[in-house]
Design an enzyme around this catalytic site. Sequence first.
Site, short mmCIF file in Angstrom:
data_model
loop_
_atom_site.label_atom_id
_atom_site.label_comp_id
_atom_site.label_asym_id
_atom_site.label_seq_id
_atom_site.Cartn_x
_atom_site.Cartn_y
_atom_site.Cartn_z
N GLU A 118 0.81 -1.22 0.00
CA GLU A 118 0.00 0.00 0.00
C GLU A 118 0.85 1.28 0.00
O GLU A 118 0.37 2.33 0.40
CB GLU A 118 -0.94 0.02 1.21
N HIS A 137 -0.37 5.66 7.65
CA HIS A 137 -1.53 4.82 7.35
C HIS A 137 -1.73 3.86 8.51
O HIS A 137 -0.79 3.18 8.91
CB HIS A 137 -1.32 4.05 6.05
N HIS A 139 -4.42 0.98 10.70
CA HIS A 139 -5.60 0.11 10.75
C HIS A 139 -6.21 0.25 12.15
O HIS A 139 -6.69 -0.71 12.72
CB HIS A 139 -5.23 -1.34 10.47
N HIS A 207 -11.31 -0.35 7.00
CA HIS A 207 -9.88 -0.57 6.81
C HIS A 207 -9.03 0.21 7.83
O HIS A 207 -8.27 -0.38 8.57
CB HIS A 207 -9.55 -0.14 5.37
ZN LIG Z 1 -3.96 -0.78 5.04
#
Ligand SMILES: [Zn+2]
Length: 280
Positions: A118, A137, A139, A207
């Site tokens: 990603e 990023h 989760h 997500h």
């Molecule tokens: Zn992710």
Amino acid sequence: MKLSLTAAHAALAISLLVGALPPVHAQTAAPATAPAAPESGGPVDPAKIQELVIANHVLTDLNVIDGFGHISMRHPGNPNRYLLSRSVAPALVTADDIMEYDLASNPVDAKGRNSFFERYIHGEIYKARPDVMAVIHTHSLGVIPFGIGGVPLRPVFLLGAFLSPSVPVFDIRKAAGQTNMLVGTPDLGKSLASTLGSRSVALLRGHGSVVVASTVPMAVFRAYYSNVNASLQSQAMALGGKVNYMEPEESQKTLATIENIHGRAWDLWKRAALEKMTAK
Ligand SMILES: [Zn+2]
């Protein structure tokens, strides 16, 4: 089927065909190889690399990320490059794991290290947002309910003021139909960057989140307090009754204060992380 080809069409077809063929000398050149890796943006101050390494550990210690999630920083000397660890759990990141990428997310010198699937999240946000110097990023479990329900994540206490007026949600299904939910292509990264717009945070449906800032410590601060704000908002809503959110003007006036004091939290988190890292 009968084909009809005029003289003009034939001439065009021939010219295109000829144009598509390489010159004779080129046909005998070396066989096709993978595109050349991008050039490095130049050396980076080891202290800046270390700050990125520490940020990986701080985010883990604060339960913002676990085995997944990543943080990058824009190359300090070249805005068209960024730095991100190899594909590894953030708590295990060392300086040797930090890799350099161009904004298309091609590694400069992989040295056999694997890249995050990603990573396009980072490259496409750096392309779209010249003001952004760090991208996270996550989760994070705390923010996910606000990406799947009908209630937007909004600031409910002063350290969440950067969430004002509310946090947009990137729904990958609207962008690309049925997928594996991962932002694993440049187009998906671009679409996510578009949803983020000029905000500091965007949620990814089912997500996690992306958080951006002009420094690594501020990005960590925002990622952590996104979770805290989400938790407080959930608690307030569970109590029932009308939630009294911060007004946009209150949030705006609070941002300058946060700018001035966030270093205090970073210094504390950094010291704790360094103690754990050196004890290993
Ligand atoms: Zn992710």
